[in-house]
Design a protein around this motif. Structure first.
Motif: not given
Length: 384
Positions: A275-303
Motif C-alpha cells: 500500500f501507499g498513501r495519497k493524503g487521506e486515501h490509501l493506494t494499491v496496484t492490483v495485477p489483472v489479465t487481459f481477458p479480465e479487462l476485456t470481458l469484465g470480472a470480479e476480483i479480490k482486492v487486499p485492504t
C-alpha cells in the motif's frame, strides 16, 4: 482616545470584517451593526449600548485611511490591536512604556521594560524572574500501519532541570549566591548611545542576576542538572512521514517557577510493500489479465486490515484505470475514513503453453482487421 487603552482590542473582529476588507465592506458592516445596536432600538440594554460604542470606535479608526494604516502597523509590530490616539494623521506617537507596563507584570519584566530602555526610559528588566524552559526535539519511527491507525509510543526524555544538590541555586551546600554587583540583580546592563538605550544580558552573571562564589560541586555552579524520564506519546491516526507534533509543556522544566518548554516530535513513517498513501486515501496496484479487462470480472482486492473486498471490473476497462473503494483509507479528523484507490495493471505472462498460444493466435487472427494504431498514425501525419 487614551493611549492606555488595551492593545489587544481587535477592531476588525468588532466589525466582523477581515483585515483586508476594503472601505466599502467596512462601511457596510458598520451600518448594519449600528442599525442593530442603536440605543433608540435597545432602550435600557446596557450591553447593546456598550457594543454600539465599540462599533463606533472601531469605525472611526478603520474608516480613516491614515488611522487605519497606523493601527495596522501597530498590530503587525506588537501582535495585537492598539487604540490610536485621536487626531487626524501625523506621526505615530505614543508611550511604549506606558502601554506595555499596564496590565500586570511579567516574568522577565515585560516588554515595557525592554522598549522603555530603547526609547529613553531607564527602567530595567528583572533578570531574576521566572524563565520558560527550553523546547526539546526528538524523533520517532513507526510502521506504515501504525501511522494509518495511530499508536502510543514510549519515549525516554533526557532534559535539563534544577540541580538536586543545590536546589538550583548553583551554590555549594551551606552557602548562598550573592546579588550581582554589576547589574544589581536585574540580569541586564544598559548602554546609551546618542539617546538610544539598549539592554543586554549581564556578562558577569550571564543574565542570572546572581553571582556564585563557592559553586556547587555537582553542577559546577550552573544550578542545572540532568533528569531522565519515560513518557508515552500518542501519535494521531493518519500522521504522514516527516510530520512534526507539538506537545505543550512537555519540554525542559522552567526556572524559578517558569513554565516548561514544549516537546516537538518528528515522525518517520516506514514504507509498505503493498500500500501507499495519497493524503487521506490509501493506494494499491492490483495485477489483472487481459481477458479480465476485456470481458469484465470480479476480483479480490487486499485492504490494510487484512480483509479483502470484491471489486467488479466492467468489460472493456482500459489498462491503468483507478477504481475507488470507499471507506477503506486512512482515518480523518471527523472520524470518517478516506478511500482505497485501486489501480488495475495488466500482467503479461512470461511463458505460455501450446494451448494458450493457439488461443492467442486465434484471437490475433480474429482481430487482425482492426488497426489499433491507425488513429495514432493519422494524427501524427496531420501534426507534421
Amino acid at each position: 482616545m487614551s493611549t492606555k487603552d488595551w492593545i489587544e482590542k481587535d477592531y476588525y473582529k468588532i466589525l466582523g470584517v477581515p483585515a483586508d476588507a476594503d472601505a466599502a465592506a467596512v462601511k457596510k458592516a458598520y451600518r448594519n451593526l449600528a442599525r442593530e445596536l442603536h440605543p433608540d432600538r435597545n432602550k435600557g440594554d446596557k450591553a447593546a449600548e456598550s457594543r454600539f460604542k465599540d462599533v463606533s470606535e472601531a469605525y472611526s479608526v478603520l474608516s480613516d485611511p491614515e488611522k487605519r494604516k497606523q493601527y495596522d502597523e501597530a498590530r503587525t509590530l506588537f501582535g495585537g490591536g492598539v487604540r490610536v490616539p485621536g487626531g487626524g494623521g501625523g506621526s505615530f506617537n505614543f508611550d511604549l512604556g506606558d502601554l506595555f507596563s499596564s496590565g500586570g507584570s511579567t516574568a522577565g519584566g515585560g516588554l515595557g521594560d525592554v522598549f522603555g530602555g530603547i526609547f529613553g526610559q531607564r527602567t530595567r528588566p528583572r533578570g531574576t524572574g521566572a524563565r520558560r524552559g527550553a523546547d526539546v526535539e526528538t524523533d520517532v519511527s513507526i510502521d506504515f500501519e501504525e501511522a494509518v491507525e495511530g499508536k502510543t509510543v514510549p519515549l525516554r526524555m533526557t532534559s535539563s532541570s534544577a540541580c538536586t544538590a543545590c536546589a538550583g541555586t548553583g551554590a555549594k551546600a551551606g552557602t548562598v549566591p550573592r546579588v550581582c554587583p554589576t547589574c544589581t540583580g536585574t540580569g541586564y546592563t544598559s548602554t546609551d548611545s546618542g539617546g538610544f538605550g539598549m539592554a543586554e544580558p549581564c556578562r558577569d552573571c550571564k543574565g542570572r542576576g546572581l553571582v556564585v562564589d563557592d559553586p556547587c560541586p555537582v553542577c559546577s555552579g550552573s544550578g542545572r542538572g540532568t533528569t531522565s524520564s519515560m513518557m508515552h506519546v500518542r501519535i494521531p491516526a493518519g500522521v504522514v512521514d516527516g510530520q512534526r507534533i507539538r506537545l505543550r509543556g512537555k519540554g525542559a522544566p522552567g526556572e524559578r517557577g517558569g513554565r516548561s518548554g514544549d516537546l516537538y516530535v518528528t515522525v518517520h513513517v516506514g514504507t509498505h510493500p503493498v500500500f501507499g498513501r495519497k493524503g487521506e486515501h490509501l493506494t494499491v496496484t492490483v495485477p489483472v489479465t487481459f481477458p479480465e479487462l476485456t470481458l469484465g470480472a470480479e476480483i479480490k482486492v487486499p485492504t490494510l486490515n487484512g480483509i479483502p473486498v470484491t471489486l467488479r471490473i466492467p468489460a472493456g476497462t482500459p489498462n491503468g484505470r483507478t477504481f475507488r473503494v470507499r471507506g477503506r483509507g486512512a482515518p480523518r479528523r471527523d472520524g470518517t475514513r478516506g478511500d482505497l484507490l485501486v489501480t488495475v495493471e495488466v500482467v503479461v505472462p512470461h511463458r505460455v503453453d501450446s494451448s494458450a498460444k493457439e488461443a492467442l493466435e486465434a484471437f490475433q487472427s480474429a482481430t487482425s482487421g482492426d488497426d489499433i494504431r491507425a488513429e495514432l498514425m493519422r494524427q501524427a501525419a496531420q501534426g507534421g
